[in-house]
Scaffold this motif. Structure first.
Motif, PDB file in Angstrom:
ATOM      1  N   GLU A 101       3.953  13.630  -9.205  1.00 42.37           N
ATOM      2  CA  GLU A 101       5.147  14.466  -9.323  1.00 42.37           C
ATOM      3  C   GLU A 101       5.635  14.520 -10.760  1.00 42.37           C
ATOM      4  OE1 GLU A 101       6.489  16.338  -7.146  1.00 42.37           O
ATOM      5  OE2 GLU A 101       5.282  15.747  -5.427  1.00 42.37           O
ATOM      6  N   GLU A 102       5.532  13.372 -11.462  1.00 45.82           N
ATOM      7  CA  GLU A 102       5.959  13.369 -12.861  1.00 45.82           C
ATOM      8  C   GLU A 102       5.076  14.290 -13.693  1.00 45.82           C
ATOM      9  OE1 GLU A 102       5.884   9.324 -13.982  1.00 45.82           O
ATOM     10  OE2 GLU A 102       7.929   8.899 -13.291  1.00 45.82           O
ATOM     11  N   LYS A 103       3.758  14.222 -13.406  1.00 49.02           N
ATOM     12  CA  LYS A 103       2.869  15.144 -14.126  1.00 49.02           C
ATOM     13  C   LYS A 103       3.229  16.593 -13.795  1.00 49.02           C
ATOM     14  CE  LYS A 103      -1.059  11.980 -14.373  1.00 49.02           C
ATOM     15  NZ  LYS A 103      -2.451  11.719 -13.937  1.00 49.02           N
ATOM     16  N   THR A 104       3.490  16.808 -12.468  1.00 50.47           N
ATOM     17  CA  THR A 104       3.892  18.170 -12.073  1.00 50.47           C
ATOM     18  C   THR A 104       5.197  18.566 -12.751  1.00 50.47           C
ATOM     19  OG1 THR A 104       2.839  17.783  -9.934  1.00 50.47           O
ATOM     20  CG2 THR A 104       4.347  19.635 -10.079  1.00 50.47           C
ATOM     21  N   PHE A 105       6.156  17.594 -12.803  1.00 49.72           N
ATOM     22  CA  PHE A 105       7.445  17.856 -13.445  1.00 49.72           C
ATOM     23  C   PHE A 105       7.262  18.215 -14.916  1.00 49.72           C
ATOM     24  CE2 PHE A 105      11.073  16.200 -15.896  1.00 49.72           C
ATOM     25  CZ  PHE A 105      12.091  17.006 -15.393  1.00 49.72           C
ATOM     26  N   ALA A 106       6.392  17.449 -15.599  1.00 51.63           N
ATOM     27  CA  ALA A 106       6.137  17.756 -17.005  1.00 51.63           C
ATOM     28  C   ALA A 106       5.542  19.146 -17.156  1.00 51.63           C
ATOM     29  CB  ALA A 106       5.189  16.695 -17.587  1.00 51.63           C
TER      30      ALA A 106
ATOM     31  N   GLN B   8      11.642  10.682  -4.746  1.00 50.90           N
ATOM     32  CA  GLN B   8      10.534   9.724  -4.834  1.00 50.90           C
ATOM     33  C   GLN B   8      10.908   8.537  -5.697  1.00 50.90           C
ATOM     34  OE1 GLN B   8       7.697   9.762  -3.231  1.00 50.90           O
ATOM     35  NE2 GLN B   8       8.039  11.728  -2.208  1.00 50.90           N
ATOM     36  N   LYS B   9      11.609   8.779  -6.784  1.00 47.42           N
ATOM     37  CA  LYS B   9      12.059   7.682  -7.645  1.00 47.42           C
ATOM     38  C   LYS B   9      12.997   6.760  -6.894  1.00 47.42           C
ATOM     39  CE  LYS B   9      11.610   9.739 -12.243  1.00 47.42           C
ATOM     40  NZ  LYS B   9      12.336  10.160 -13.450  1.00 47.42           N
ATOM     41  N   GLU B  10      13.874   7.326  -6.086  1.00 42.08           N
ATOM     42  CA  GLU B  10      14.809   6.502  -5.314  1.00 42.08           C
ATOM     43  C   GLU B  10      14.066   5.643  -4.288  1.00 42.08           C
ATOM     44  OE1 GLU B  10      18.838   7.048  -2.589  1.00 42.08           O
ATOM     45  OE2 GLU B  10      17.821   8.795  -3.427  1.00 42.08           O
ATOM     46  N   ILE B  11      13.046   6.244  -3.627  1.00 43.34           N
ATOM     47  CA  ILE B  11      12.239   5.473  -2.656  1.00 43.34           C
ATOM     48  C   ILE B  11      11.521   4.315  -3.351  1.00 43.34           C
ATOM     49  CG2 ILE B  11      10.240   5.593  -1.125  1.00 43.34           C
ATOM     50  CD1 ILE B  11      11.086   8.475  -0.466  1.00 43.34           C
ATOM     51  N   VAL B  12      10.950   4.593  -4.517  1.00 46.73           N
ATOM     52  CA  VAL B  12      10.244   3.556  -5.264  1.00 46.73           C
ATOM     53  C   VAL B  12      11.193   2.440  -5.653  1.00 46.73           C
ATOM     54  CG1 VAL B  12       9.041   3.051  -7.421  1.00 46.73           C
ATOM     55  CG2 VAL B  12       8.425   5.070  -6.078  1.00 46.73           C
TER      56      VAL B  12
ATOM     57  N   GLU C 111       0.835  -1.206   0.000  1.00 47.51           N
ATOM     58  CA  GLU C 111       0.000   0.000   0.000  1.00 47.51           C
ATOM     59  C   GLU C 111       0.869   1.257   0.000  1.00 47.51           C
ATOM     60  OE1 GLU C 111      -2.528  -0.366   3.330  1.00 47.51           O
ATOM     61  OE2 GLU C 111      -3.769  -1.978   2.467  1.00 47.51           O
ATOM     62  N   ILE C 112       1.955   1.198   0.858  1.00 41.39           N
ATOM     63  CA  ILE C 112       2.859   2.358   0.890  1.00 41.39           C
ATOM     64  C   ILE C 112       3.515   2.545  -0.470  1.00 41.39           C
ATOM     65  CG2 ILE C 112       4.952   3.285   1.964  1.00 41.39           C
ATOM     66  CD1 ILE C 112       4.153   1.753   4.493  1.00 41.39           C
ATOM     67  N   TYR C 113       3.943   1.394  -1.069  1.00 39.15           N
ATOM     68  CA  TYR C 113       4.609   1.464  -2.368  1.00 39.15           C
ATOM     69  C   TYR C 113       3.663   2.038  -3.427  1.00 39.15           C
ATOM     70  CZ  TYR C 113       6.778  -0.236  -6.678  1.00 39.15           C
ATOM     71  OH  TYR C 113       7.313  -0.334  -7.926  1.00 39.15           O
ATOM     72  N   GLU C 114       2.411   1.526  -3.426  1.00 40.14           N
ATOM     73  CA  GLU C 114       1.452   2.035  -4.417  1.00 40.14           C
ATOM     74  C   GLU C 114       1.173   3.506  -4.201  1.00 40.14           C
ATOM     75  OE1 GLU C 114      -1.856  -0.512  -3.907  1.00 40.14           O
ATOM     76  OE2 GLU C 114      -1.033  -2.139  -5.175  1.00 40.14           O
ATOM     77  N   THR C 115       1.123   3.908  -2.886  1.00 41.86           N
ATOM     78  CA  THR C 115       0.932   5.337  -2.605  1.00 41.86           C
ATOM     79  C   THR C 115       2.093   6.151  -3.173  1.00 41.86           C
ATOM     80  OG1 THR C 115      -0.261   4.777  -0.586  1.00 41.86           O
ATOM     81  CG2 THR C 115       0.558   7.018  -0.775  1.00 41.86           C
ATOM     82  N   GLN C 116       3.332   5.624  -2.969  1.00 45.47           N
ATOM     83  CA  GLN C 116       4.512   6.329  -3.494  1.00 45.47           C
ATOM     84  C   GLN C 116       4.463   6.401  -5.017  1.00 45.47           C
ATOM     85  OE1 GLN C 116       6.753   7.923  -1.808  1.00 45.47           O
ATOM     86  NE2 GLN C 116       6.058   7.338   0.237  1.00 45.47           N
ATOM     87  N   ILE C 117       4.009   5.261  -5.640  1.00 43.24           N
ATOM     88  CA  ILE C 117       3.892   5.255  -7.100  1.00 43.24           C
ATOM     89  C   ILE C 117       2.920   6.347  -7.564  1.00 43.24           C
ATOM     90  CG2 ILE C 117       3.003   3.914  -9.050  1.00 43.24           C
ATOM     91  CD1 ILE C 117       5.727   3.015  -8.280  1.00 43.24           C
ATOM     92  N   LYS C 118       1.776   6.415  -6.850  1.00 44.56           N
ATOM     93  CA  LYS C 118       0.796   7.446  -7.227  1.00 44.56           C
ATOM     94  C   LYS C 118       1.386   8.838  -7.044  1.00 44.56           C
ATOM     95  CE  LYS C 118      -3.286   4.680  -6.170  1.00 44.56           C
ATOM     96  NZ  LYS C 118      -4.484   4.526  -5.299  1.00 44.56           N
TER      97      LYS C 118
ATOM     98  N   ASP D 196      13.637  22.593  -7.176  1.00 43.15           N
ATOM     99  CA  ASP D 196      13.298  21.908  -5.923  1.00 43.15           C
ATOM    100  C   ASP D 196      12.322  20.754  -6.168  1.00 43.15           C
ATOM    101  OD1 ASP D 196      14.923  23.625  -4.557  1.00 43.15           O
ATOM    102  OD2 ASP D 196      13.295  25.009  -3.985  1.00 43.15           O
ATOM    103  N   LYS D 197      11.354  21.004  -7.022  1.00 41.83           N
ATOM    104  CA  LYS D 197      10.390  19.941  -7.323  1.00 41.83           C
ATOM    105  C   LYS D 197      11.048  18.784  -8.064  1.00 41.83           C
ATOM    106  CE  LYS D 197       6.195  22.728  -7.312  1.00 41.83           C
ATOM    107  NZ  LYS D 197       5.012  23.154  -8.059  1.00 41.83           N
ATOM    108  N   LEU D 198      11.995  19.113  -8.946  1.00 33.26           N
ATOM    109  CA  LEU D 198      12.723  18.050  -9.646  1.00 33.26           C
ATOM    110  C   LEU D 198      13.529  17.212  -8.676  1.00 33.26           C
ATOM    111  CD1 LEU D 198      13.917  19.970 -12.837  1.00 33.26           C
ATOM    112  CD2 LEU D 198      12.174  18.185 -12.700  1.00 33.26           C
ATOM    113  N   ASP D 199      14.130  17.870  -7.651  1.00 34.72           N
ATOM    114  CA  ASP D 199      14.870  17.116  -6.633  1.00 34.72           C
ATOM    115  C   ASP D 199      13.924  16.190  -5.855  1.00 34.72           C
ATOM    116  OD1 ASP D 199      17.192  18.370  -7.405  1.00 34.72           O
ATOM    117  OD2 ASP D 199      17.040  19.974  -5.872  1.00 34.72           O
ATOM    118  N   SER D 200      12.725  16.721  -5.535  1.00 37.02           N
ATOM    119  CA  SER D 200      11.746  15.892  -4.816  1.00 37.02           C
ATOM    120  C   SER D 200      11.326  14.679  -5.642  1.00 37.02           C
ATOM    121  CB  SER D 200      10.516  16.729  -4.465  1.00 37.02           C
ATOM    122  OG  SER D 200       9.507  15.929  -3.887  1.00 37.02           O
ATOM    123  N   ILE D 201      11.143  14.887  -6.934  1.00 41.37           N
ATOM    124  CA  ILE D 201      10.783  13.773  -7.823  1.00 41.37           C
ATOM    125  C   ILE D 201      11.884  12.731  -7.844  1.00 41.37           C
ATOM    126  CG2 ILE D 201      10.372  13.157 -10.244  1.00 41.37           C
ATOM    127  CD1 ILE D 201       8.891  15.851 -10.482  1.00 41.37           C
ATOM    128  N   ALA D 202      13.144  13.200  -7.871  1.00 46.07           N
ATOM    129  CA  ALA D 202      14.261  12.254  -7.870  1.00 46.07           C
ATOM    130  C   ALA D 202      14.281  11.432  -6.587  1.00 46.07           C
ATOM    131  CB  ALA D 202      15.581  13.027  -8.047  1.00 46.07           C
TER     132      ALA D 202
END
Length: 411
Positions: free
Chosen positions: A254-259, A325-329, A242-249, A317-323
């Protein structure tokens, strides 16, 4: 059975007759045709609906529309009353006195119901009543003038011997069947040793199956323990899933925000390019315009550039946050794979448990078959013992010699 009172209304020659029977012996005396036999026939009709007429209407007095009989009697220290009335149809009722001083209460109504109750109360039926207690008028006198053969036939009829002969003929098929069952039981006796050997083999197989059952139960307990442990791990992995799926979401968001920020960054870059072009144009035109206007435009451009730089920093800053999140996933992907593999392990253990349960069900069926076999052997043994007991009693009744009976016991 003791008769206490008889009441006749329009029954043959009796218009209204009430006969009380006192204690002791009652003797009915009268001329021929006075209705002496009618009194006995009325008692027979009241008890068992037996009469000498071709139909019940022949019992009704001439020129009368109805007929009734009331018979009171005592049996086993209890008082009863039978009422039979003939109007449009015959109605039969039985009553019983509740106490010595009380009245009669209704017991039943209807020919079949009354006949059934009378048989239970008197413990005799109509045939026994006619053959042993009540002999119709003329049957004894008829016996005197008969030949020996005819006398034998009439006496047989009076005593019910013809019924016994008919019963003996009806009994012959049962005797034949009984003898065939005897032969079958004798055959089963010869096979008893084989049955005992089969029983011992089945018993040994059952003991072996019981040991195997204990082993299977221990294995099932172990599997249940593993299932519980795996279920606990599965629950933990489901939480991690559930945590993983939450992180994926969140990552997708974040990817949409990044785009979106990339688009905004591109637009900002375009604006910066336009500003540079404008600055170059300002530098080129600076000598042609007043310094105040140029300064104002330049100040606006600087302010716009500062704002764009702040937006660029926010995007970074948002790009760093996305990175992150990718590492956590990426780190949680290994746990998710373990969760998927645990599902496969659980399915394997469930299949193993189902197989063990099927083996236990097979053992239970074998146990049931053993009990049925033991019951069958016990039933056959009881049948054999009953057969020899009944046979000995029958042979004893027929007067068979005691020495022969002793040989039967030895057999």
């Amino acid at each position: 059975m003791i008769f206490t009172r008889l009441k006749l209304n329009n029954f043959k020659s009796h218009e209204h007759t009430v006969i009380p029977f006192d204690k002791g012996i009652s003797v009915i005396v009268g001329e021929n045709g006075a209705g002496k036999s009618t009194i006995l026939e009325a008692i027979s009709f009241a008890l068992f609906k037996q009469h000498t007429g071709k139909k019940i209407d022949d019992l009704v007095r001439n020129n009368a529309n109805s007929m009734s009989i009331e018979l009171e009697f005592t049996s086993n220290n209890r008082d009863y009353k039978i009422v039979r009335e003939k109007k449009s149809s015959l109605k039969s009722s039985l009553f019983k006195r509740t106490s010595s001083e009380g009245g009669y209460v209704h017991v039943c109504t209807g020919d079949k119901e009354v006949a059934s109750e009378i048989r239970q109360i008197l413990d005799i039926d109509s045939d026994l009543f006619l053959n042993a207690i009540y002999i119709r008028q003329g049957e004894i006198a008829e016996l005197v003038d008969k030949t020996p053969a005819e006398k034998k036939q009439l006496i047989g009829k009076l005593l019910g011997i013809d019924s016994l002969e008919k019963a003996w003929k009806n009994l012959l098929p049962f005797i034949t069947d009984y003898e065939s069952q005897l032969a079958e039981l004798n055959g089963k006796l010869y096979n008893s040793e084989e049955l005992m050997e089969n029983y011992k083999k089945k018993k040994d197989e059952l003991e072996s199956l019981k040991d195997r059952g204990h082993e299977l139960e221990e294995q099932i307990d172990e599997v249940d323990g593993l299932l519980k442990e795996i279920s606990e791990n599965k629950r933990n992995m489901e939480r991690e899933k559930e945590i993983y799926e939450t992180q994926i979401k969140n990552l997708e968001i974040e990817e949409k925000t990044f785009a979106k920020l990339e688009d905004e960054k591109r637009m900002v870059q375009e604006e910066l390019d336009k500003i540079r072009e404008a600055e170059e144009e300002i530098d080129r035109l600076e000598k042609f315009v007043s310094k105040l206007d140029v300064y104002l435009d330049f100040e606006k451009s600087v302010t716009s550039i500062q704002k764009l730089k702040e937006d660029e920093k926010e995007i970074d800053d948002k790009l760093d946050s996305i990175a992150e999140q990718k590492e956590i996933v990426s780190n949680m992907k290994e746990g998710y794979n373990k969760y998927l593999s645990s599902d496969e392990e659980i399915n394997k253990l469930s299949d193993q448990k189902n197989n063990l349960e099927k083996e236990l069900a097979t053992m239970a069926k074998l146990e049931k078959d053993k009990k049925e076999l033991l019951q069958s052997i016990e039933d056959e043994r009881n049948d054999i013992e009953k057969f020899f007991s009944k046979s000995k009693d029958k042979l004893d009744d027929y007067g068979l010699d005691q020495d022969i009976l002793a040989k039967i016991d030895d057999f």
